[in-house]
Design an enzyme around this catalytic site. Structure first.
Site, PDB file in Angstrom:
ATOM      1  N   CYS A 159       8.411 -10.729 -11.278  1.00  0.00           N
ATOM      2  CA  CYS A 159       7.981  -9.408 -10.835  1.00  0.00           C
ATOM      3  C   CYS A 159       8.796  -8.856  -9.671  1.00  0.00           C
ATOM      4  O   CYS A 159       8.632  -7.696  -9.294  1.00  0.00           O
ATOM      5  CB  CYS A 159       6.503  -9.450 -10.475  1.00  0.00           C
ATOM      6  SG  CYS A 159       5.482 -10.074 -11.823  1.00  0.00           S
ATOM      7  N   HIS A 299       2.708  -5.320  -2.822  1.00  0.00           N
ATOM      8  CA  HIS A 299       2.711  -5.916  -4.158  1.00  0.00           C
ATOM      9  C   HIS A 299       1.350  -5.717  -4.802  1.00  0.00           C
ATOM     10  O   HIS A 299       1.267  -5.301  -5.951  1.00  0.00           O
ATOM     11  CB  HIS A 299       3.081  -7.397  -4.063  1.00  0.00           C
ATOM     12  CG  HIS A 299       3.309  -8.047  -5.384  1.00  0.00           C
ATOM     13  ND1 HIS A 299       4.225  -7.560  -6.300  1.00  0.00           N
ATOM     14  CD2 HIS A 299       2.743  -9.148  -5.951  1.00  0.00           C
ATOM     15  CE1 HIS A 299       4.215  -8.337  -7.369  1.00  0.00           C
ATOM     16  NE2 HIS A 299       3.328  -9.301  -7.189  1.00  0.00           N
ATOM     17  N   LYS A 331      -0.109  -0.043  -8.052  1.00  0.00           N
ATOM     18  CA  LYS A 331      -0.482  -0.779  -9.272  1.00  0.00           C
ATOM     19  C   LYS A 331      -1.930  -0.499  -9.671  1.00  0.00           C
ATOM     20  O   LYS A 331      -2.315  -0.734 -10.817  1.00  0.00           O
ATOM     21  CB  LYS A 331      -0.289  -2.281  -9.072  1.00  0.00           C
ATOM     22  CG  LYS A 331       1.162  -2.733  -9.023  1.00  0.00           C
ATOM     23  CD  LYS A 331       1.245  -4.255  -8.927  1.00  0.00           C
ATOM     24  CE  LYS A 331       2.688  -4.741  -8.858  1.00  0.00           C
ATOM     25  NZ  LYS A 331       3.296  -4.501  -7.536  1.00  0.00           N
TER      26      LYS A 331
END
Length: 413
Positions: A159, A299, A331
């Site tokens: 990732c 993240h 995300k």
């Protein structure tokens, strides 16, 4: 940064993606790309309403896995956005680095399944099987499209792949190896192997009753990340080269860091060791202090250990300034684009600087707090916030303990 392109679950251009991120729009919905009835998870972040052959000749498109198609579309958008006259530049000095975590897994699944079913009848593999599947072919396809002869390769670090690619592109320009670099990431692993594989690891959410609310970083009820597909591409350009041609400049890339957790094949270090190292490395590279950063695109995958360890790392690296930062996980809206995540999140970070607005972390409720997370940190829950963003940091961490971090700042002539 002089050009950007994106194809994501919340938009088929960088502009549309950014608009929907600021609005807090979720791109997560039931899976349509394959029959997911055999999987525990039936939803993902798919690219929507995109006709591939509007951008790529049908015959050529058949030679590409979907991940490479998305990469080529986003790269084409970025080249067009940067406004360069391709007849007036030295293409030997323009390179491509596309980060890919998995590559052509859809092609692999389809081809191997067909061969296994028909091998007794003399089935042969498609001659395009290998060039469609391999992870480096996206960067190759971009170079072929534009005739770019500079450095060309793929970064693969799960990732963190596309953030590693941006770091490499940045360093190639700093080293004088290129005048311009197209860099980004692409991924399309929404298939039985991809979803079923992550299900077996208990890594992805199974909140099938509420797909749009499934990605909920930093909330106690989070149950794993949400798979997504897409691509993002940015044009990095040496300053004098950009200035000489009168290019518009979105922001400056000023630092990059890389580190390893060296801890576990999938889990983040529980105390955020690698995250601390990589953020500090990026700050050192940029010759910046923690107080110089206004926004971190984290993240923030919506996994139990990952969210806790990243929040701990931010507090340790930024000290008292951690509580003055805006933090958000886009995300929560796009899902996790795996190897393409860093590129799309870099675009979001740059646009936050450009527009002085921080996109939200959606899907959080006040009664859904994790006792292991300090909510004195400003996670920008549920609604975008206006503020001056002088500089932004973007974090990406990958399976295997790979960590990458990049820093952008507002362009000032």
């Amino acid at each position: 940064m002089t050009g950007m392109g994106a194809v994501t679950p919340v938009g088929n251009t960088a502009e549309e993606t950014w608009k929907n991120l600021v609005a807090g729009v979720s791109g997560i919905a039931p899976i349509t790309l394959f029959d997911s009835s055999g999987c525990k998870t039936h939803f993902a972040g798919e690219v929507k309403n995109l006709n591939i052959t509007d951008f790529i000749d049908r015959k050529e498109a058949r030679k590409m896995d979907r991940y490479a198609q998305l990469a080529l579309i986003s790269a084409t958008q970025a080249v067009e956005d940067c406004g360069i006259d391709l007849d007036k530049v030295n293409k030997n000095r323009i390179g491509v680095v596309i980060g890919v975590g998995i590559g052509g897994i859809r092609t692999f699944e389809e081809e191997v399944s067909y061969y296994a079913q028909h091998m007794e009848n003399g089935a042969k593999f498609n001659p395009f099987f290998i060039p469609k599947m391999i992870a480096d072919i996206a960067s190759g396809q971009v170079a072929i499209r534009f005739g770019f002869h500079g450095p060309n390769y793929t970064t693969t670090s799960a990732c963190a792949s596309s953030t590693n690619g941006l770091a490499d592109a940045y360093n190639l320009i700093r080293l004088g190896k290129a005048d311009m670099m197209l860099s980004g990431g692409a991924e399309s692993a929404i298939c039985a192997c991809g979803v079923g594989g992550f299900n077996s690891m208990h890594a992805i959410s199974t909140r099938n009753e509420d797909p749009a609310g499934a990605s909920r970083p930093f909330s106690k009820s989070r149950d794993g990340f949400v798979m997504a597909e897409g691509a993002g591409c940015l044009v990095l350009e040496e300053y004098e080269h950009a200035k000489a041609r009168g290019a518009k400049i979105y922001a400056e890339m000023v630092g990059a860091g890389m580190s390893a957790d060296a801890y576990h094949i999938t889990a983040s270090h529980p105390e955020g060791l690698g995250a601390k190292l990589v953020m500090q490395a990026a700050l050192d590279d940029a010759e910046m202090q923690p107080e110089d950063i206004d926004y971190i695109n984290v993240h923030g995958t919506s996994t139990h250990v990952g969210d806790i360890s990243e929040a701990k790392a931010i507090k340790e690296v930024f000290g008292d300034h951690a509580f003055k930062l805006n933090i958000s996980s886009t995300k929560s809206m796009t899902g996790h684009l795996l190897g393409a995540a860093g590129a799309v999140e870099a675009i979001a970070s740059i646009m936050a600087i450009k527009d002085d607005i921080v996109p939200p972390t959606i899907n959080h409720a006040d009664d859904d707090k994790d006792e292991e997370i300090d909510y004195n940190l400003n996670f920008t829950f549920n609604k975008a916030q206006k503020r001056e963003v002088r500089a932004a940091m973007s974090n990406t961490f990958g399976f295997g303990g790979h960590n990458a971090c990049v820093i952008f700042k507002k362009y000032d002539e």
